[in-house]
Motif scaffolding. Structure first.
Motif, PDB file in Angstrom:
ATOM      1  N   LYS A  39      -9.558   2.057  -5.886  1.00  0.00           N
ATOM      2  CA  LYS A  39     -11.006   1.782  -5.941  1.00  0.00           C
ATOM      3  C   LYS A  39     -11.730   3.017  -6.458  1.00  0.00           C
ATOM      4  N   TYR A  40     -11.154   4.192  -6.145  1.00  0.00           N
ATOM      5  CA  TYR A  40     -11.691   5.472  -6.598  1.00  0.00           C
ATOM      6  C   TYR A  40     -10.633   6.204  -7.427  1.00  0.00           C
ATOM      7  N   LYS A  47       0.845  -1.195   0.000  1.00  0.00           N
ATOM      8  CA  LYS A  47       0.000   0.000   0.000  1.00  0.00           C
ATOM      9  C   LYS A  47       0.879   1.243   0.000  1.00  0.00           C
ATOM     10  N   PHE A  79      -5.773   7.514   0.041  1.00  0.00           N
ATOM     11  CA  PHE A  79      -7.183   7.339   0.425  1.00  0.00           C
ATOM     12  C   PHE A  79      -8.087   6.922  -0.744  1.00  0.00           C
ATOM     13  N   THR A  80      -7.508   6.623  -1.902  1.00  0.00           N
ATOM     14  CA  THR A  80      -8.327   6.079  -2.988  1.00  0.00           C
ATOM     15  C   THR A  80      -8.531   4.573  -2.813  1.00  0.00           C
ATOM     16  N   GLU A  81      -8.001   4.052  -1.705  1.00  0.00           N
ATOM     17  CA  GLU A  81      -8.163   2.629  -1.378  1.00  0.00           C
ATOM     18  C   GLU A  81      -7.648   1.745  -2.507  1.00  0.00           C
ATOM     19  N   SER A  82      -6.387   1.984  -2.849  1.00  0.00           N
ATOM     20  CA  SER A  82      -5.701   1.220  -3.900  1.00  0.00           C
ATOM     21  C   SER A  82      -6.468   1.281  -5.217  1.00  0.00           C
TER      22      SER A  82
END
Length: 343
Positions: free
Chosen positions: A197-198, A148, A192-195
């Motif tokens: 996802k966003y 991450k 904070f894009t969660e890897s």
């Protein structure tokens, strides 16, 4: 410039002679608003005014240091979204350009003799480093921890304290905040894009350079009232903690990486130029305080029914003393509570 603007392995748009041709629903908002492909690409380049940016390019043997050339060296990819550029004739897929290397992180962050010497031993032609598209004016880098990405940013102790205090205060209010902590004398925060996802879309893609609160609020209302309400909370935190540096590249929205739908306002991030970051002044708050005046005009002009969350001196003190950084925490308590009272 001819090729394809990609999103993962999907074609978003054909680029011919620097012109965006037919495009899909995943097209970046800034391009949908009519921005040029050159402008969009340049906005993804590492800040050339950062000392370590120039050093990094030397170490990586980048001779054309223009923003466009820098970005294309990394295929215009970033940690915080899934977009990239594939030039005509390139036989590559998304997996081939995804970042997997933080070997140049210390050059970008510290620029020391040791970091440069270590980087000089690398085969930089095969490096997939995220540093060439790590924007912002502070010396910073991305580092990998268990697969991450975490951003490290160099700051003074006053800037570090301000960033972490505002994060913790916002979390106490129940607001969506990017999390910050201290490591290696830097503040660090996870992607904070969660890897991916966003996809993060900075506000400049929606409002341009217009920093007027009302204009931004109404543009965000077009997506949803919830997003607009979260923007109000963002401005409340800026006003309470005296963040004079909110601009259209340090807040934004998150889009679903599968559908392109705008899901929510991005977590509140980049608060290091706030609170005590520029030293200690008087704790009294004038009726003519600029940010408070702008806040009150914003609330009144848009008939926003905002109730400030409860806050006590004991809470501010508890948050301040939970942060192991040597600053004047009594001053912080007075400063925040006096501004809170004016709000």
């Amino acid at each position: 410039m001819n090729g394809y603007l990609m999103h993962k392995d999907d074609i978003v748009s054909r680029i011919e002679n620097d012109i965006v041709m037919d495009y899909s629903a995943l097209l970046p908002l800034q391009l949908r608003q009519g921005a040029s492909i050159e402008g969009w690409l340049e906005g993804r380049a590492i800040d050339k005014h950062r000392t370590n940016s120039r050093l990094l390019k030397k170490v990586m043997r980048i001779t054309d240091t223009s923003d466009i050339a820098t970005v294309l060296k990394a295929h215009a990819a970033t940690v915080t979204d899934n977009y990239w550029f594939k030039a005509d004739g390139e036989d590559i897929a998304y997996k081939d350009i995804l970042f997997n290397d933080d070997s140049y992180s210390d050059v970008a962050l510290f620029g020391t003799f040791e970091s440069v010497s270590s980087a000089e031993k690398l085969d930089n032609k095969n490096s997939r480093s995220p540093e060439l598209t790590n924007i912002g004016s502070f010396e910073k880098c991305w580092k990998l921890h268990d697969g991450k990405w975490f951003m490290y940013k160099r700051e003074s102790k006053e800037e570090q304290f301000s960033e972490i205090f505002i994060c913790k205060l916002g979390q106490y209010f129940g607001y969506d905040m990017a999390s910050y902590e201290i490591s290696d004398d830097c503040v660090i925060t996870p992607d904070f894009t969660e890897s991916k996802k966003y996809d993060l879309e900075p506000a400049v893609a929606i409002v341009g350079e217009n920093e007027d609160y009302t204009y931004s609020y109404k543009k965000l209302q077009e997506f949803s009232q919830e997003i607009a309400d979260d923007f109000v909370k963002l401005i409340f935190m800026d006003t309470l903690c005296y963040n004079m540096d909110r601009h259209t590249n340090n807040y934004g929205v998150l889009r679903d990486a599968e559908t392109g739908e705008i899901v929510k306002l991005a977590p509140n991030f980049d608060n290091n130029i706030a609170l005590i970051s520029r030293g200690y002044t008087k704790t009294e708050v004038s009726d003519s305080d600029l940010l408070i005046s702008l806040w009150k005009e914003f609330i009144a002009n848009n008939d926003i029914k905002f109730e400030k969350p409860p806050l006590t001196r004991e809470t501010v003190e508890k948050i301040a003393y939970s942060i192991d950084i040597d600053v004047d925490k009594k001053y912080v308590n007075e400063f925040v509570m006096n501004r809170y009272a004016k709000l």
